[in-house]
Design a protein around this motif. Structure first.
Motif, PDB file in Angstrom:
ATOM      1  N   ALA A  96      -7.630   6.498   4.607  1.00 40.62           N
ATOM      2  CA  ALA A  96      -7.530   7.946   4.395  1.00 40.62           C
ATOM      3  C   ALA A  96      -7.360   8.669   5.722  1.00 40.62           C
ATOM      4  CB  ALA A  96      -8.776   8.454   3.659  1.00 40.62           C
ATOM      5  N   GLY A  97      -8.132   8.267   6.717  1.00 48.35           N
ATOM      6  CA  GLY A  97      -8.022   8.892   8.031  1.00 48.35           C
ATOM      7  C   GLY A  97      -6.680   8.629   8.683  1.00 48.35           C
ATOM      8  N   MET A  98      -6.183   7.393   8.568  1.00 48.18           N
ATOM      9  CA  MET A  98      -4.911   7.063   9.198  1.00 48.18           C
ATOM     10  C   MET A  98      -3.735   7.710   8.479  1.00 48.18           C
ATOM     11  SD  MET A  98      -5.622   3.126  10.453  1.00 48.18           S
ATOM     12  CE  MET A  98      -3.966   2.884  11.083  1.00 48.18           C
ATOM     13  N   ARG A  99      -3.841   7.854   7.155  1.00 44.59           N
ATOM     14  CA  ARG A  99      -2.791   8.574   6.429  1.00 44.59           C
ATOM     15  C   ARG A  99      -2.696  10.021   6.908  1.00 44.59           C
ATOM     16  NH1 ARG A  99      -4.212   6.134   1.051  1.00 44.59           N
ATOM     17  NH2 ARG A  99      -2.482   4.753   0.471  1.00 44.59           N
ATOM     18  N   ALA A 100      -3.865  10.643   7.128  1.00 41.30           N
ATOM     19  CA  ALA A 100      -3.875  12.036   7.547  1.00 41.30           C
ATOM     20  C   ALA A 100      -3.239  12.219   8.919  1.00 41.30           C
ATOM     21  CB  ALA A 100      -5.312  12.566   7.568  1.00 41.30           C
ATOM     22  N   LYS A 101      -3.494  11.275   9.823  1.00 35.99           N
ATOM     23  CA  LYS A 101      -2.953  11.390  11.182  1.00 35.99           C
ATOM     24  C   LYS A 101      -1.520  10.889  11.288  1.00 35.99           C
ATOM     25  CE  LYS A 101      -6.461   9.195  13.167  1.00 35.99           C
ATOM     26  NZ  LYS A 101      -7.264   8.575  14.252  1.00 35.99           N
ATOM     27  N   TYR A 102      -1.192   9.846  10.521  1.00 31.75           N
ATOM     28  CA  TYR A 102       0.121   9.196  10.649  1.00 31.75           C
ATOM     29  C   TYR A 102       0.724   9.056   9.250  1.00 31.75           C
ATOM     30  CZ  TYR A 102      -2.729   7.846  14.660  1.00 31.75           C
ATOM     31  OH  TYR A 102      -3.602   7.849  15.722  1.00 31.75           O
ATOM     32  N   PRO A 103       1.318  10.124   8.731  1.00 32.54           N
ATOM     33  CA  PRO A 103       1.739  10.135   7.320  1.00 32.54           C
ATOM     34  C   PRO A 103       2.771   9.075   6.964  1.00 32.54           C
ATOM     35  CG  PRO A 103       2.576  12.065   8.524  1.00 32.54           C
ATOM     36  CD  PRO A 103       1.582  11.407   9.408  1.00 32.54           C
ATOM     37  N   GLN A 104       3.620   8.698   7.888  1.00 34.01           N
ATOM     38  CA  GLN A 104       4.616   7.679   7.568  1.00 34.01           C
ATOM     39  C   GLN A 104       4.027   6.261   7.581  1.00 34.01           C
ATOM     40  OE1 GLN A 104       5.642  10.328   9.612  1.00 34.01           O
ATOM     41  NE2 GLN A 104       6.892  11.220   8.001  1.00 34.01           N
ATOM     42  N   PHE A 105       3.211   5.948   8.598  1.00 36.04           N
ATOM     43  CA  PHE A 105       2.847   4.549   8.820  1.00 36.04           C
ATOM     44  C   PHE A 105       1.344   4.264   8.818  1.00 36.04           C
ATOM     45  CE2 PHE A 105       6.977   5.171  10.950  1.00 36.04           C
ATOM     46  CZ  PHE A 105       7.729   4.339  10.132  1.00 36.04           C
ATOM     47  N   GLY A 106       0.521   5.286   8.526  1.00 37.16           N
ATOM     48  CA  GLY A 106      -0.912   5.054   8.513  1.00 37.16           C
ATOM     49  C   GLY A 106      -1.320   3.964   7.541  1.00 37.16           C
ATOM     50  N   ALA A 107      -0.844   4.047   6.298  1.00 43.72           N
ATOM     51  CA  ALA A 107      -1.211   3.060   5.283  1.00 43.72           C
ATOM     52  C   ALA A 107      -0.554   1.714   5.557  1.00 43.72           C
ATOM     53  CB  ALA A 107      -0.823   3.558   3.891  1.00 43.72           C
ATOM     54  N   VAL A 108       0.684   1.730   6.060  1.00 41.93           N
ATOM     55  CA  VAL A 108       1.390   0.483   6.363  1.00 41.93           C
ATOM     56  C   VAL A 108       0.590  -0.357   7.352  1.00 41.93           C
ATOM     57  CG1 VAL A 108       3.455  -0.495   7.427  1.00 41.93           C
ATOM     58  CG2 VAL A 108       3.668   1.462   5.889  1.00 41.93           C
ATOM     59  N   VAL A 109       0.046   0.291   8.366  1.00 36.42           N
ATOM     60  CA  VAL A 109      -0.706  -0.423   9.393  1.00 36.42           C
ATOM     61  C   VAL A 109      -2.132  -0.708   8.933  1.00 36.42           C
ATOM     62  CG1 VAL A 109      -1.593  -0.277  11.752  1.00 36.42           C
ATOM     63  CG2 VAL A 109       0.729   0.512  11.248  1.00 36.42           C
ATOM     64  N   ALA A 110      -2.768   0.260   8.274  1.00 33.26           N
ATOM     65  CA  ALA A 110      -4.173   0.094   7.865  1.00 33.26           C
ATOM     66  C   ALA A 110      -4.359  -1.054   6.891  1.00 33.26           C
ATOM     67  CB  ALA A 110      -4.689   1.398   7.252  1.00 33.26           C
ATOM     68  N   GLN A 111      -3.355  -1.344   6.059  1.00 29.23           N
ATOM     69  CA  GLN A 111      -3.530  -2.407   5.068  1.00 29.23           C
ATOM     70  C   GLN A 111      -3.744  -3.770   5.720  1.00 29.23           C
ATOM     71  OE1 GLN A 111      -0.032  -2.627   2.539  1.00 29.23           O
ATOM     72  NE2 GLN A 111       1.337  -2.696   4.308  1.00 29.23           N
ATOM     73  N   GLN A 112      -3.347  -3.902   6.983  1.00 25.43           N
ATOM     74  CA  GLN A 112      -3.582  -5.167   7.675  1.00 25.43           C
ATOM     75  C   GLN A 112      -5.073  -5.452   7.826  1.00 25.43           C
ATOM     76  OE1 GLN A 112      -1.164  -5.567  11.277  1.00 25.43           O
ATOM     77  NE2 GLN A 112       0.299  -4.101  10.454  1.00 25.43           N
ATOM     78  N   LEU A 113      -5.914  -4.405   7.819  1.00 22.74           N
ATOM     79  CA  LEU A 113      -7.358  -4.603   7.890  1.00 22.74           C
ATOM     80  C   LEU A 113      -7.889  -5.316   6.657  1.00 22.74           C
ATOM     81  CD1 LEU A 113      -8.365  -1.116   9.304  1.00 22.74           C
ATOM     82  CD2 LEU A 113      -8.789  -3.305  10.444  1.00 22.74           C
ATOM     83  N   ALA A 114      -7.220  -5.115   5.521  1.00 25.87           N
ATOM     84  CA  ALA A 114      -7.677  -5.740   4.280  1.00 25.87           C
ATOM     85  C   ALA A 114      -7.352  -7.231   4.237  1.00 25.87           C
ATOM     86  CB  ALA A 114      -7.037  -5.033   3.078  1.00 25.87           C
ATOM     87  N   TRP A 115      -6.325  -7.652   4.970  1.00 25.61           N
ATOM     88  CA  TRP A 115      -5.898  -9.046   4.887  1.00 25.61           C
ATOM     89  C   TRP A 115      -7.007 -10.025   5.259  1.00 25.61           C
ATOM     90  CZ3 TRP A 115      -0.557  -8.567   7.844  1.00 25.61           C
ATOM     91  CH2 TRP A 115       0.298  -7.757   7.089  1.00 25.61           C
ATOM     92  N   CYS A 116      -7.844  -9.642   6.207  1.00 21.84           N
ATOM     93  CA  CYS A 116      -8.858 -10.573   6.706  1.00 21.84           C
ATOM     94  C   CYS A 116     -10.171 -10.495   5.946  1.00 21.84           C
ATOM     95  CB  CYS A 116      -9.123 -10.321   8.195  1.00 21.84           C
ATOM     96  SG  CYS A 116      -7.725 -10.677   9.269  1.00 21.84           S
ATOM     97  N   GLY A 117     -10.305  -9.534   5.002  1.00 22.61           N
ATOM     98  CA  GLY A 117     -11.578  -9.345   4.312  1.00 22.61           C
ATOM     99  C   GLY A 117     -12.173 -10.633   3.765  1.00 22.61           C
ATOM    100  N   ALA A 158       0.843  -1.198   0.000  1.00 18.12           N
ATOM    101  CA  ALA A 158       0.000   0.000   0.000  1.00 18.12           C
ATOM    102  C   ALA A 158       0.882   1.252   0.000  1.00 18.12           C
ATOM    103  CB  ALA A 158      -0.916   0.002   1.221  1.00 18.12           C
ATOM    104  N   ASP A 159       0.655   2.133  -0.946  1.00 18.13           N
ATOM    105  CA  ASP A 159       1.442   3.362  -1.029  1.00 18.13           C
ATOM    106  C   ASP A 159       1.189   4.208   0.220  1.00 18.13           C
ATOM    107  OD1 ASP A 159       2.166   6.204  -1.747  1.00 18.13           O
ATOM    108  OD2 ASP A 159       2.686   5.213  -3.644  1.00 18.13           O
ATOM    109  N   PRO A 160       2.247   4.683   0.881  1.00 19.83           N
ATOM    110  CA  PRO A 160       2.038   5.455   2.111  1.00 19.83           C
ATOM    111  C   PRO A 160       1.359   6.797   1.900  1.00 19.83           C
ATOM    112  CG  PRO A 160       4.357   5.484   1.461  1.00 19.83           C
ATOM    113  CD  PRO A 160       3.672   4.488   0.575  1.00 19.83           C
ATOM    114  N   ALA A 161       1.313   7.288   0.658  1.00 22.01           N
ATOM    115  CA  ALA A 161       0.841   8.662   0.443  1.00 22.01           C
ATOM    116  C   ALA A 161      -0.440   8.773  -0.368  1.00 22.01           C
ATOM    117  CB  ALA A 161       1.938   9.485  -0.242  1.00 22.01           C
ATOM    118  N   GLU A 162      -0.804   7.754  -1.128  1.00 17.80           N
ATOM    119  CA  GLU A 162      -1.923   7.951  -2.051  1.00 17.80           C
ATOM    120  C   GLU A 162      -2.636   6.637  -2.338  1.00 17.80           C
ATOM    121  OE1 GLU A 162       0.710   7.851  -6.165  1.00 17.80           O
ATOM    122  OE2 GLU A 162       0.543   9.727  -5.042  1.00 17.80           O
TER     123      GLU A 162
END
Length: 515
Positions: free
Chosen positions: A407-428, A180-184
């Motif tokens: 989107a929310g986690m990227r805004a709050k945590y620009p370096q690692f928001g997407a890195v961590v949030a993508q784990q939510l997709a793993w269990c879909g 997951a791209d950290p910025a977009e």
């Protein structure tokens, strides 16, 4: 409630302190204790359950054999001292798949290191080194008193290491799961990769797919306890290895011996909120990493400037590793996140980021190699991680919900928001757990020592404090340092754990160790 407020205040103060920490753990041995005595907790502390005495094995059934050479090969670099020697065995335990209980068995690898008469079982994160390797490394960092009193018993959890490792996710899909791209962008590509991973795992794992969880991992520990010949289980958990021990205390409170939980995860059912706190912990750890780098005058400079520059560079000039794996901005940030968890490797991580900015991505790729690459001796860690964490959770989010969260986690945590949030997709696409989640608490268990770390990118202090608040007999010990886990890193925490495990000395609840 007073105890809860005290813990939360300690957690917040420790987070503030750790942000300015420059050089990692202190060598000061003294403990800094809260004023006054701890009062009641919610739920109320269970009265009349003392810390059990240490026992020794009675009629053990396990047969141990030399595995020194194999273990050193698995450990790799950096190695461990030649003075340590390893023996291994296999522990047979029921698979206990839902719908077909006790129809088949699994055989788990256990490793023993140390000459002490009392077995101390060691359980590691499912996404970290296998328990056998982690125990071998831990033995090299602990004071001699540990290995004189205990033999560390490192267990490869079901589905990890050499315990029937889960190897069902195609190699190219592993890459896409962490890209997951950290910025977009949203998480559509990650979710698509998760669907393919889930389909392949359903085919290959069959009935065992839903038998890989922490609750059954706790059952494995009780089988190990019996085969060790122990009346009670003395154990040490690291990260979500602590979750397995916490669930053991719920299932088998009468068999709990002396236990240390080093960085227990937040037990909250709202996985998105839990991971939001994980991302906050990662940002705090980045602050500590930056201070450490500044104190050493490392060539990288400020990582908050170096990391966006690196990801922008990789976004426009995609590079590949020597094995032909695409190394874009998402994989690069996952590698950095993995490195932040390993406090002892921070100098190496800083140099790897510097090298990557100069066009050499191989050192940084080394931090993500355990996820991307797969072999019999060193299976990829992501397969078992997905299986265990998805089986441990009932939370599933739609694609739209995932995009809102990232989107929310990227805004709050620009370096690692997407890195961590993508784990939510793993269990879909993973089967939703039909069994009820284990109840928290472990009433009837003796005192359990819970160690927390102020800036932890994997099990943040606030989440560990919440977990402890749900355990009536928990005694918290907070370290104001940074990295994933405190035992073997903070001399203060290590000494307190030694006193608890060896001498039966229980620290005051809410004790704080300086950074």
């Amino acid at each position: 409630m007073r105890r809860r407020r005290t813990r939360l205040l300690v957690a917040l103060l420790a987070l503030v302190s750790a942000a300015g920490c420059a050089a990692g753990p202190s060598v000061r041995p003294a403990l800094v204790e809260n004023d006054g005595k701890p009062s009641g907790t919610t739920p109320a502390r269970t009265p009349g359950v003392p810390l059990p005495p240490l026992g020794e094995p009675q009629s053990p059934s396990l047969k141990w054999g030399d595995c020194d050479d194999d273990t050193r090969e698995r450990i790799g670099t950096p190695g461990v001292p030649d003075s340590l020697h390893f023996t291994c065995t296999r522990v047979t335990t029921p698979l206990d798949a839902p719908g077909e209980p006790r129809r088949s068995v699994v055989r788990l690898l256990a490793l023993k290191v140390g000459s002490g008469p009392v077995p101390l079982v060691v359980v590691n994160d499912v996404d970290g080194e296998p328990g056998s390797v982690y125990a071998a490394r831990l033995a090299a960092t602990l004071p001699p008193a540990f290995l004189e009193k205990f033999s560390l018993i490192g267990l490869d959890r079901r589905g990890t290491g050499l315990s029937g490792a889960v190897q069902c996710v195609p190699a190219d899909i592993r890459h896409d799961l962490i890209d997951a791209d950290p910025a977009e962008g949203g998480l559509g590509d990650v979710l698509d990769a998760a669907r393919k991973a889930g389909q392949q795992c359903a085919i290959e794992l069959d009935d065992s797919q839903t038998a890989l969880d922490s609750w059954r991992g706790a059952g494995d520990l009780d089988e190990l306890r019996k085969q060790l010949g122990m009346a009670r289980l003395d154990a040490l958990g690291h990260g979500d290895g602590s979750k397995v021990l916490a669930e053991y205390a719920v299932r088998f409170p009468g068999q709990v011996g002396r236990m240390v939980l080093d960085g227990v995860p937040d037990p909250g059912a709202d996985t998105a909120a839990v991971l939001d706190a994980v991302a906050a912990g990662a940002q705090s750890t980045l602050d500590a990493f930056a201070a450490d780098c500044a104190a050493r005058h490392c060539a990288m400079g400020d990582p908050k400037a170096a990391l966006p520059a690196l990801t922008s560079q990789l976004r426009h000039t995609l590079l590949s590793t020597a094995e032909g794996v695409a190394f874009g901005p998402g994989v690069a940030m996952f590698a950095v996140y993995s490195g932040l968890a390993q406090r002892s490797r921070w100098p190496e991580l800083a140099d790897a980021i510097t090298a990557a900015r100069a066009g050499n991505i191989e050192p940084l790729a080394g931090f993500v190699s355990p996820v991307l690459h797969d072999s019999r001796a060193q299976p990829s860690r992501i397969d078992a991680t997905i299986a265990t964490r998805c089986n441990d959770s009932q939370a599933r989010l739609s694609a739209d919900q995932l995009d809102q969260v990232v989107a929310g986690m990227r805004a709050k945590y620009p370096q690692f928001g997407a890195v961590v949030a993508q784990q939510l997709a793993w269990c879909g696409p993973w089967p939703v757990r039909t069994e009820p989640l284990p109840a928290p608490g472990a009433p009837g268990a003796p005192p359990i020592l819970v160690a927390t770390t102020a800036a932890d990118p994997v099990t943040p202090q606030l989440g560990s404090t919440r977990a402890a608040d749900q355990m009536p007999s928990a005694v918290t010990l907070g370290w104001q340092g940074a990295g994933h886990g405190a035992l073997g890193v903070s001399p203060c925490v290590t000494d307190a754990a030694r006193a608890f495990l060896v001498d039966g000395k229980i620290p005051a609840d809410g004790t704080v160790c300086p950074a």
